[in-house]
Design a protein around this motif. Structure first.
Motif, PDB file in Angstrom:
ATOM      1  N   ASN A   1       0.810  -1.219   0.000  1.00 30.85           N
ATOM      2  CA  ASN A   1       0.000   0.000   0.000  1.00 30.85           C
ATOM      3  C   ASN A   1       0.844   1.269   0.000  1.00 30.85           C
ATOM      4  OD1 ASN A   1       0.964  -0.456   2.615  1.00 30.85           O
ATOM      5  ND2 ASN A   1      -0.785   0.578   3.566  1.00 30.85           N
ATOM      6  N   GLU A   2       2.168   1.143  -0.065  1.00 32.09           N
ATOM      7  CA  GLU A   2       3.038   2.308  -0.028  1.00 32.09           C
ATOM      8  C   GLU A   2       3.601   2.629  -1.408  1.00 32.09           C
ATOM      9  OE1 GLU A   2       4.645   2.039   4.593  1.00 32.09           O
ATOM     10  OE2 GLU A   2       6.089   2.151   2.945  1.00 32.09           O
ATOM     11  N   SER A   3       3.821   3.911  -1.627  1.00 36.02           N
ATOM     12  CA  SER A   3       4.437   4.387  -2.860  1.00 36.02           C
ATOM     13  C   SER A   3       5.791   5.012  -2.507  1.00 36.02           C
ATOM     14  CB  SER A   3       3.523   5.427  -3.529  1.00 36.02           C
ATOM     15  OG  SER A   3       4.144   5.980  -4.658  1.00 36.02           O
ATOM     16  N   TRP A   4       6.856   4.521  -3.101  1.00 44.66           N
ATOM     17  CA  TRP A   4       8.202   4.996  -2.791  1.00 44.66           C
ATOM     18  C   TRP A   4       8.769   5.793  -3.960  1.00 44.66           C
ATOM     19  CZ3 TRP A   4      11.637   0.965   0.233  1.00 44.66           C
ATOM     20  CH2 TRP A   4      10.957   0.591   1.403  1.00 44.66           C
ATOM     21  N   ALA A   5       9.672   6.694  -3.642  1.00 45.24           N
ATOM     22  CA  ALA A   5      10.347   7.503  -4.655  1.00 45.24           C
ATOM     23  C   ALA A   5      11.854   7.341  -4.502  1.00 45.24           C
ATOM     24  CB  ALA A   5       9.952   8.977  -4.510  1.00 45.24           C
TER      25      ALA A   5
ATOM     26  N   ALA B   1      12.964   2.033 -12.250  1.00 43.86           N
ATOM     27  CA  ALA B   1      11.580   2.160 -12.696  1.00 43.86           C
ATOM     28  C   ALA B   1      10.916   0.795 -12.796  1.00 43.86           C
ATOM     29  CB  ALA B   1      11.522   2.881 -14.038  1.00 43.86           C
ATOM     30  N   GLU B   2      11.719  -0.246 -13.067  1.00 45.95           N
ATOM     31  CA  GLU B   2      11.190  -1.602 -13.116  1.00 45.95           C
ATOM     32  C   GLU B   2      10.657  -2.033 -11.755  1.00 45.95           C
ATOM     33  OE1 GLU B   2      11.178  -4.478 -15.600  1.00 45.95           O
ATOM     34  OE2 GLU B   2      10.764  -2.603 -16.618  1.00 45.95           O
ATOM     35  N   GLY B   3      11.192  -1.418 -10.683  1.00 44.73           N
ATOM     36  CA  GLY B   3      10.742  -1.763  -9.341  1.00 44.73           C
ATOM     37  C   GLY B   3       9.473  -1.051  -8.927  1.00 44.73           C
ATOM     38  N   GLY B   4       8.916  -0.243  -9.816  1.00 44.10           N
ATOM     39  CA  GLY B   4       7.649   0.419  -9.542  1.00 44.10           C
ATOM     40  C   GLY B   4       7.772   1.716  -8.765  1.00 44.10           C
ATOM     41  N   ALA B   5       8.983   2.269  -8.674  1.00 49.47           N
ATOM     42  CA  ALA B   5       9.174   3.509  -7.925  1.00 49.47           C
ATOM     43  C   ALA B   5       9.000   4.729  -8.817  1.00 49.47           C
ATOM     44  CB  ALA B   5      10.565   3.533  -7.296  1.00 49.47           C
ATOM     45  N   MET B   6       8.686   5.861  -8.192  1.00 50.01           N
ATOM     46  CA  MET B   6       8.794   7.139  -8.873  1.00 50.01           C
ATOM     47  C   MET B   6      10.275   7.509  -8.867  1.00 50.01           C
ATOM     48  SD  MET B   6       5.628   9.134  -7.023  1.00 50.01           S
ATOM     49  CE  MET B   6       6.018   8.520  -5.381  1.00 50.01           C
ATOM     50  N   VAL B   7      10.837   7.786 -10.030  1.00 55.86           N
ATOM     51  CA  VAL B   7      12.282   7.953 -10.149  1.00 55.86           C
ATOM     52  C   VAL B   7      12.621   9.293 -10.786  1.00 55.86           C
ATOM     53  CG1 VAL B   7      14.419   7.008 -11.127  1.00 55.86           C
ATOM     54  CG2 VAL B   7      12.605   5.459 -10.364  1.00 55.86           C
ATOM     55  N   LYS B   8      13.618   9.963 -10.230  1.00 56.32           N
ATOM     56  CA  LYS B   8      14.228  11.138 -10.842  1.00 56.32           C
ATOM     57  C   LYS B   8      15.728  10.896 -10.916  1.00 56.32           C
ATOM     58  CE  LYS B   8      11.003  14.179 -11.806  1.00 56.32           C
ATOM     59  NZ  LYS B   8      10.838  14.725 -13.170  1.00 56.32           N
ATOM     60  N   GLU B   9      16.331  11.251 -12.056  1.00 60.56           N
ATOM     61  CA  GLU B   9      17.767  11.044 -12.254  1.00 60.56           C
ATOM     62  C   GLU B   9      18.512  12.372 -12.262  1.00 60.56           C
ATOM     63  OE1 GLU B   9      18.624   7.376 -15.069  1.00 60.56           O
ATOM     64  OE2 GLU B   9      17.160   8.728 -15.987  1.00 60.56           O
ATOM     65  N   VAL B  10      19.720  12.352 -11.693  1.00 59.85           N
ATOM     66  CA  VAL B  10      20.648  13.476 -11.792  1.00 59.85           C
ATOM     67  C   VAL B  10      21.967  12.901 -12.313  1.00 59.85           C
ATOM     68  CG1 VAL B  10      21.784  15.382 -10.622  1.00 59.85           C
ATOM     69  CG2 VAL B  10      19.539  14.621  -9.837  1.00 59.85           C
TER      70      VAL B  10
ATOM     71  N   ARG C   1       7.972   7.003   1.177  1.00 58.01           N
ATOM     72  CA  ARG C   1       9.391   6.972   1.535  1.00 58.01           C
ATOM     73  C   ARG C   1      10.198   7.498   0.348  1.00 58.01           C
ATOM     74  NH1 ARG C   1      12.504   4.632   5.454  1.00 58.01           N
ATOM     75  NH2 ARG C   1      10.703   3.439   6.218  1.00 58.01           N
ATOM     76  N   LEU C   2      11.298   8.190   0.664  1.00 56.52           N
ATOM     77  CA  LEU C   2      12.217   8.686  -0.356  1.00 56.52           C
ATOM     78  C   LEU C   2      13.589   8.064  -0.120  1.00 56.52           C
ATOM     79  CD1 LEU C   2      13.149  10.631  -2.634  1.00 56.52           C
ATOM     80  CD2 LEU C   2      13.477  12.379  -0.858  1.00 56.52           C
ATOM     81  N   ILE C   3      14.151   7.478  -1.162  1.00 55.42           N
ATOM     82  CA  ILE C   3      15.500   6.921  -1.100  1.00 55.42           C
ATOM     83  C   ILE C   3      16.388   7.703  -2.055  1.00 55.42           C
ATOM     84  CG2 ILE C   3      16.934   4.908  -1.609  1.00 55.42           C
ATOM     85  CD1 ILE C   3      14.651   3.149  -0.701  1.00 55.42           C
ATOM     86  N   ILE C   4      17.566   8.071  -1.582  1.00 51.84           N
ATOM     87  CA  ILE C   4      18.515   8.819  -2.397  1.00 51.84           C
ATOM     88  C   ILE C   4      19.757   7.959  -2.604  1.00 51.84           C
ATOM     89  CG2 ILE C   4      19.961  10.882  -2.544  1.00 51.84           C
ATOM     90  CD1 ILE C   4      17.835  12.338  -0.902  1.00 51.84           C
ATOM     91  N   GLU C   5      20.099   7.731  -3.859  1.00 49.54           N
ATOM     92  CA  GLU C   5      21.292   6.948  -4.206  1.00 49.54           C
ATOM     93  C   GLU C   5      22.321   7.870  -4.861  1.00 49.54           C
ATOM     94  OE1 GLU C   5      22.900   3.530  -7.292  1.00 49.54           O
ATOM     95  OE2 GLU C   5      20.739   3.838  -7.091  1.00 49.54           O
TER      96      GLU C   5
END
Length: 322
Positions: A31-35, A52-61, A88-92
């Protein structure tokens, strides 16, 4: 809006950051949406297609450290993701970057109402701890020195000696982080909810790139491909971007990537067998099929020295069958 739990997942080239994030996305609550905000040293931006294959909202830098230009590329990406109200937001960050300034930006007054900064997770391949090239690298040490949790990855490939070295090495860290060990990026989500414990006391040693705008990779009408190069912190990269009409011979491509001796190679390629993600570390090629059909192809090579890019480009073009 409520504060968004946010984690930085850092670590040097090839330790399995993207694999770990993909596993976290796979195992997240339904039920969660991650970015995910992903930063790459190379210019063409490949990790976004993986994630994106993992279903996350993704932004690239892409194009180097995202905290350059006064943090503008990073802030633009974060703001766009926060507007989507993720759970949740994950930064790589790039494997050649230092997370200290990223942490400082996330803890600034601009984000104090919006971000709940949780533990920074530092990944390390224990096999690298016996290699002077890694243990003497300032970024390698600083990434792990700023991590609240240090994770040993790829334990299925690690010897008993490597594991003992990891145990003794982490005990000697002045920050005394929590530690765990995983296979195939399978990090339990509970580690993401650990609180930050380490203060920003490590000096920054990396040199920022010159200020530059974020440039989207795109082809001109009639252009078959384009190439971008980058350099910094003792590394160089070269990336290629091909239009969706280019279809590569899968077997020949796999053979070429297996033979190419470089520090790090990533690619998402449109082949005669479908669209595939290729990940090369320590000259081991891993392949995963992607659900997207007819996508643009991207390939990035990172090494400590200039490689014969023109020769490699000629080989790549010879592998196009359509």
């Amino acid at each position: 809006m409520k504060k968004i739990p946010t984690n930085i997942i850092t670590g040097f080239l090839g330790v399995g950051k993207t694999t770990t994030i993909l596993q976290l996305l796979k195992n997240k609550p339904e039920n969660e949406s991650w970015a995910v905000l992903v930063n790459e040293f190379g210019e063409v931006g490949i990790d976004g297609a993986f994630l994106a294959e993992g279903g996350a909202m993704v932004k690239e830098v892409p194009g180097g450290c995202m905290c350059c230009t006064a943090g503008l590329p990073m802030s633009v990406g974060i703001n766009a993701l926060l507007r989507q109200k993720p759970d949740r937001l994950i930064i790589e960050p790039t494997g050649l970057g230092h997370p200290k300034k990223i942490i400082a930006i996330l803890q600034s007054e601009n984000y104090e109402k919006y971000i709940d900064l949780k533990a920074t997770i530092g990944l390390v391949d224990p096999r690298n701890l016996s290699d002077e090239k890694y243990v003497s690298n300032q970024n390698f040490n600083d990434q792990l020195g700023i991590s609240d949790v240090v994770v040993a990855t790829k334990m299925d490939m690690v010897s008993d000696y490597d594991e003992c070295l990891f145990d003794s090495w982490t005990k000697e860290l002045s920050t005394q982080p929590k530690t765990t060990k995983i296979n195939h990026g399978d990090l339990p989500q509970s580690w993401l909810d650990e609180d930050r414990t380490i203060e920003l006391t490590i000096e920054e040693h990396h040199h920022h790139h010159a200020e530059q705008d974020i440039v989207e990779m795109a082809l001109e009408p009639g252009q078959k491909f384009c190439r971008k190069e980058n350099k910094g912190q003792g590394y160089v990269s070269c990336g290629w971007f091909f239009g969706a009409e280019s279809v590569f011979d899968f077997e020949e491509l796999f053979s070429m990537l297996s033979d190419l001796n470089a520090e790090r190679i990533k690619a998402v390629m449109n082949t005669d067998k479908g669209c595939y993600a290729f990940n090369v570390a320590n000259r081991v090629v891993s392949v995963n099929q992607l659900s997207i059909e007819g996508m643009e192809s991207k390939l990035e090579v990172i090494d400590t020295q200039l490689l014969p890019w023109d020769q490699l480009e000629t080989i790549l073009l010879s592998l196009i069958i359509e």
